[in-house]
Design a protein around this motif. Structure first.
Motif, PDB file in Angstrom:
ATOM      1  N   HIS B  89       0.823  -1.224   0.000  1.00 43.84           N
ATOM      2  CA  HIS B  89       0.000   0.000   0.000  1.00 43.84           C
ATOM      3  C   HIS B  89       0.849   1.263   0.000  1.00 43.84           C
ATOM      4  O   HIS B  89       0.516   2.257   0.617  1.00 43.84           O
ATOM      5  CB  HIS B  89      -0.944   0.028   1.200  1.00 43.84           C
ATOM      6  CG  HIS B  89      -1.864  -1.125   1.252  1.00 43.84           C
ATOM      7  ND1 HIS B  89      -2.772  -1.389   0.255  1.00 43.84           N
ATOM      8  CD2 HIS B  89      -1.995  -2.114   2.153  1.00 43.84           C
ATOM      9  CE1 HIS B  89      -3.438  -2.470   0.561  1.00 43.84           C
ATOM     10  NE2 HIS B  89      -2.984  -2.958   1.695  1.00 43.84           N
ATOM     11  N   SER B  90       1.996   1.179  -0.663  1.00 44.06           N
ATOM     12  CA  SER B  90       2.864   2.337  -0.752  1.00 44.06           C
ATOM     13  C   SER B  90       2.324   3.315  -1.791  1.00 44.06           C
ATOM     14  O   SER B  90       2.271   4.501  -1.567  1.00 44.06           O
ATOM     15  CB  SER B  90       4.258   1.897  -1.193  1.00 44.06           C
ATOM     16  OG  SER B  90       5.203   2.166  -0.202  1.00 44.06           O
ATOM     17  N   LEU B  91       1.904   2.763  -2.916  1.00 38.67           N
ATOM     18  CA  LEU B  91       1.427   3.616  -4.007  1.00 38.67           C
ATOM     19  C   LEU B  91       0.074   4.220  -3.647  1.00 38.67           C
ATOM     20  O   LEU B  91      -0.698   3.638  -2.895  1.00 38.67           O
ATOM     21  CB  LEU B  91       1.282   2.796  -5.283  1.00 38.67           C
ATOM     22  CG  LEU B  91       2.549   2.346  -6.000  1.00 38.67           C
ATOM     23  CD1 LEU B  91       2.175   1.622  -7.271  1.00 38.67           C
ATOM     24  CD2 LEU B  91       3.449   3.525  -6.317  1.00 38.67           C
ATOM     25  N   PHE B  92      -0.191   5.394  -4.230  1.00 40.97           N
ATOM     26  CA  PHE B  92      -1.508   5.993  -4.053  1.00 40.97           C
ATOM     27  C   PHE B  92      -2.434   5.381  -5.099  1.00 40.97           C
ATOM     28  O   PHE B  92      -2.274   5.603  -6.299  1.00 40.97           O
ATOM     29  CB  PHE B  92      -1.413   7.508  -4.207  1.00 40.97           C
ATOM     30  CG  PHE B  92      -0.441   8.120  -3.234  1.00 40.97           C
ATOM     31  CD1 PHE B  92      -0.515   7.815  -1.885  1.00 40.97           C
ATOM     32  CD2 PHE B  92       0.550   8.977  -3.660  1.00 40.97           C
ATOM     33  CE1 PHE B  92       0.385   8.364  -0.979  1.00 40.97           C
ATOM     34  CE2 PHE B  92       1.457   9.527  -2.764  1.00 40.97           C
ATOM     35  CZ  PHE B  92       1.366   9.211  -1.421  1.00 40.97           C
ATOM     36  N   ASP B  93      -3.391   4.604  -4.627  1.00 37.90           N
ATOM     37  CA  ASP B  93      -4.257   3.815  -5.523  1.00 37.90           C
ATOM     38  C   ASP B  93      -5.015   4.674  -6.530  1.00 37.90           C
ATOM     39  O   ASP B  93      -5.341   4.212  -7.610  1.00 37.90           O
ATOM     40  CB  ASP B  93      -5.307   3.054  -4.695  1.00 37.90           C
ATOM     41  CG  ASP B  93      -4.662   2.017  -3.804  1.00 37.90           C
ATOM     42  OD1 ASP B  93      -3.545   1.596  -4.128  1.00 37.90           O
ATOM     43  OD2 ASP B  93      -5.285   1.631  -2.800  1.00 37.90           O
ATOM     44  N   TRP B  94      -5.323   5.903  -6.132  1.00 39.87           N
ATOM     45  CA  TRP B  94      -6.201   6.733  -6.965  1.00 39.87           C
ATOM     46  C   TRP B  94      -5.427   7.512  -8.028  1.00 39.87           C
ATOM     47  O   TRP B  94      -6.005   8.268  -8.791  1.00 39.87           O
ATOM     48  CB  TRP B  94      -7.013   7.692  -6.088  1.00 39.87           C
ATOM     49  CG  TRP B  94      -6.154   8.603  -5.283  1.00 39.87           C
ATOM     50  CD1 TRP B  94      -5.759   9.863  -5.608  1.00 39.87           C
ATOM     51  CD2 TRP B  94      -5.547   8.313  -4.025  1.00 39.87           C
ATOM     52  NE1 TRP B  94      -4.942  10.366  -4.633  1.00 39.87           N
ATOM     53  CE2 TRP B  94      -4.806   9.451  -3.652  1.00 39.87           C
ATOM     54  CE3 TRP B  94      -5.561   7.211  -3.167  1.00 39.87           C
ATOM     55  CZ2 TRP B  94      -4.077   9.502  -2.467  1.00 39.87           C
ATOM     56  CZ3 TRP B  94      -4.841   7.272  -1.993  1.00 39.87           C
ATOM     57  CH2 TRP B  94      -4.114   8.402  -1.651  1.00 39.87           C
ATOM     58  N   PHE B 103       3.134  13.454  -7.792  1.00 40.10           N
ATOM     59  CA  PHE B 103       2.732  13.759  -6.406  1.00 40.10           C
ATOM     60  C   PHE B 103       3.969  13.933  -5.524  1.00 40.10           C
ATOM     61  O   PHE B 103       4.082  14.910  -4.780  1.00 40.10           O
ATOM     62  CB  PHE B 103       1.862  12.613  -5.878  1.00 40.10           C
ATOM     63  CG  PHE B 103       1.371  12.798  -4.464  1.00 40.10           C
ATOM     64  CD1 PHE B 103       0.060  13.143  -4.214  1.00 40.10           C
ATOM     65  CD2 PHE B 103       2.224  12.607  -3.383  1.00 40.10           C
ATOM     66  CE1 PHE B 103      -0.400  13.301  -2.915  1.00 40.10           C
ATOM     67  CE2 PHE B 103       1.771  12.768  -2.086  1.00 40.10           C
ATOM     68  CZ  PHE B 103       0.465  13.116  -1.860  1.00 40.10           C
ATOM     69  N   TYR B 134      -3.244   2.151 -13.047  1.00 36.29           N
ATOM     70  CA  TYR B 134      -3.466   2.302 -11.610  1.00 36.29           C
ATOM     71  C   TYR B 134      -2.895   1.093 -10.880  1.00 36.29           C
ATOM     72  O   TYR B 134      -2.658   0.036 -11.485  1.00 36.29           O
ATOM     73  CB  TYR B 134      -4.951   2.449 -11.327  1.00 36.29           C
ATOM     74  CG  TYR B 134      -5.533   3.721 -11.886  1.00 36.29           C
ATOM     75  CD1 TYR B 134      -5.258   4.943 -11.287  1.00 36.29           C
ATOM     76  CD2 TYR B 134      -6.312   3.705 -13.039  1.00 36.29           C
ATOM     77  CE1 TYR B 134      -5.770   6.118 -11.815  1.00 36.29           C
ATOM     78  CE2 TYR B 134      -6.824   4.876 -13.566  1.00 36.29           C
ATOM     79  CZ  TYR B 134      -6.551   6.081 -12.950  1.00 36.29           C
ATOM     80  OH  TYR B 134      -7.048   7.241 -13.459  1.00 36.29           O
TER      81      TYR B 134
END
Lengths: 339, 260
Positions: B89-94, B103, B134
């Motif tokens: 969950h490091s990446l920003f999913d959105w 970012f 994504y």
């Protein structure tokens, strides 16, 4: 010659049982529409008990209306023969439209041909349609009034819910204040507050807006808070390691990351908002489609009342469809069939 | 050259909000100096405080006692100079891969329009075709490669890796180990990585710090003098591996009373 024969064989192969059934399904709405017109114009009406309030009159409005649909579906079927996209959409929609027209047919038969419902409480489709057409300007005006209340209340309530929910999700101290109240209000149906609402001296319009905003803000607050609390710790910490500021953390991380939950709250809120709108309009607001409905009921003008119900239900369906459309676009980054 | 980490007498105790729960002593008096450009791995079983130590260095937590300095500056909050990659969950999913990097650059105030940096990084990570994808459309390995280049985009002096390969299958893990070595040798930044895979530590690190549970203390520091690229099958590799396992109490085959 041989070429032509082969082509014919290939086409015959394509014309298997499955594609024939599909074609029949696509044509079903036309068939049912034709049936409605034939039954409406052809079958004898049972004599209805005379009432002083409703003039018993049968016009060709209903037949014309259904005929327009029949024509529409006929053209669509023709287009579907040549274009795959049109065919797919028709294939998907045809069963639904067929069911709707079958229901029209059954209602028409039950009221006019069998007269099994007491009159004047169950006006027939032709009468409802005529009432809607003759009073269309008033209906539209009422609809506009209702929509303005609904949207203003919804935007205020939704915005407030997102602000409260994000605060409660990010700050433990804010959560202590917000969560108990949100839970309390979420367990009390919005109708409960109406008798008190009637006394608040802010005018009919604002009162309705307030009621809707209150109803919307509660589920949005709770679901937004849950969404923010469920953001993986590493997502927030990854943002922190890039040196992101507090404000940017809210609108660039917390809000987008919890968007699926926020949209669930907004969908639940839309349900509450629609309920609150009807209650408000039937209990005081002297305008709007709910008021129109109630007024026509008072005049025993049942056809117009039914017309208002039709407009209202279609409107509620439309606002939810729009919300769903926005949700699908905003959550395009998310995998899943629940969208 | 930047990237020095000095850890002086650092201790950390977590005091739970609920009063009926006992405080957790995660770290007790840690002293460690990491030189610029070093690759250090911290190994230890679960609950030894290795993650806490990394989070303290990142500035995500504050120590109860002692101080941490990076290049002579006291660490009291996160900084883009200390990048961090997490297990999941490091990446920003959105955001798609490219926008994830944008970012990071914007947050660190290093974003320039029409910069070729992002394209270079995407090329390096073999993610050019996935720039607009994504997170849910990427495999686990691709996600971690994307997270790595995102952290490196702001060119940190120190990269902290919190079990970045822990959730991957062993083949993907091996290829990413090589990728990390490659990135490190190009950039020569300081790498501090947490792992509970002894092989991984021996394959990657200059130095391995061994921590033991409960005490939250460093029990051993092992130098790995092998040159890169390393051979996983060499006898030197095997003996260093055995030595580390011994420090972690996992090499009891030689003991008299050992049985399975």
């Amino acid at each position: 010659m041989k070429n032509v024969l082969n082509k014919f064989k290939a086409n015959a192969k394509k014309l298997n049982v499955k594609s024939v059934i599909n074609a029949v399904i696509r044509a079903l709405p036309i068939v049912v529409c034709a049936l409605i017109i034939a039954v409406y114009l052809g079958a004898p009406n049972k004599i209805l008990p005379p009432t002083p309030f409703a003039v018993i009159e049968f016009t060709n409005t209903w037949a014309g209306f259904i005929g327009a649909f029949a024509l529409f579906f006929f053209v669509w079927n023709i287009i579907a023969l040549f274009f795959e996209r049109a065919r797919k959409r028709l294939q998907k929609g045809a069963p639904i439209y067929t069911v709707i027209f079958v229901l029209f047919l059954l209602y028409d038969v039950a009221v006019l041909k069998l007269a099994i419902f007491p009159q004047p409480f169950f006006p027939w489709p032709d009468a409802i349609l005529r009432a809607m057409i003759s009073d269309s300007s008033m209906l539209l005006k009422s609809l506009g009034h209702s929509l303005s209340i609904l949207l203003i209340g919804y935007i205020i309530g939704g915005g407030l819910g997102i602000v409260l929910g994000v605060s409660a999700g990010l700050m433990a101290r804010a959560r202590q204040f917000i969560r108990p109240f949100a839970r309390f209000f979420s367990s009390v149906p919005i109708v409960t507050w109406v008798p008190i609402m009637v006394f608040i001296p802010i005018g009919f319009y604002l009162r309705a807006v307030f009621l809707i905003a209150l109803g919307v803000s509660v589920p949005v607050t709770l679901m937004t808070m849950n969404g923010v609390l469920a953001i993986p710790k590493s997502t927030i910490e990854a943002a922190r390691t890039f040196g992101i500021g507090k404000a940017a953390m809210i609108y660039k991380v917390a809000v987008p990351a919890s968007a699926p939950s926020i949209f669930n709250g907004l969908a639940a809120g839309m349900g509450v908002a629609c309920t609150a709108l009807i209650i408000a309009e039937m209990m005081g607001v002297p305008a709007g489609i709910g008021w129109y409905m109630d007024m026509q009921r008072g005049f025993l003008n049942y056809a117009a009342m039914y017309g208002a119900i039709v407009v209202l239900s279609l409107t509620f369906f439309a606002v939810n469809a729009v919300l769903n459309f926005i949700k699908k676009y905003a959550l395009r980054w998310k995998a899943g069939k629940d969208l | 050259m930047n990237g020095k980490i000095e850890i002086k007498n650092v201790s950390k105790t977590f005091i739970p909000v609920e009063t009926d729960k006992r405080p957790v002593h995660a770290l007790g008096l840690i002293n460690l100096v990491i030189e610029p450009g070093e690759f250090v791995c911290i190994v230890g079983t679960s609950g030894c405080g290795k993650s806490t130590l990394l989070r303290l260095i990142a500035g995500l937590e504050k120590p109860n006692g002692g101080e941490i300095f990076c290049d002579g500056e006291l660490v009291d909050k996160p900084s883009p100079q200390r990048g961090m990659v997490f297990q999941e969950h490091s990446l920003f999913d959105w955001l798609n891969v490219r926008k994830n990097i944008v970012f990071a650059l914007k947050a660190a105030k290093k974003y320039k329009k029409h910069d070729t940096l992002i394209d270079t990084l995407l090329q390096k990570a073999d993610l050019v075709e996935f720039a607009n994808s994504y997170a849910y459309q990427l495999s686990g390995g691709m996600r971690q490669r994307a997270a790595l280049i995102r952290s490196l985009a702001v060119s940190p002096d120190i990269l902290l890796l919190d079990e970045p390969l822990g959730a991957l299958d062993s083949f993907t893990r091996m290829s990413l180990q090589d990728y990390i070595i490659q990135l490190w040798r190009e950039r020569k930044n300081t790498m501090l990585m947490i792992t509970h895979d002894v092989d991984e530590a021996v394959y990657l690190a200059n130095r391995i710090v061994v921590m033991k549970p409960h005490a939250g203390k460093i029990t051993q520091i092992v130098d790995i003098p092998m040159p890169y690229p390393r051979n996983r099958g060499s006898s030197e590799f095997a003996s260093l591996r055995t030595k580390l396992l011994k420090h972690l109490d996992f090499a009891k085959e030689d003991e008299q009373d050992y049985n399975l």
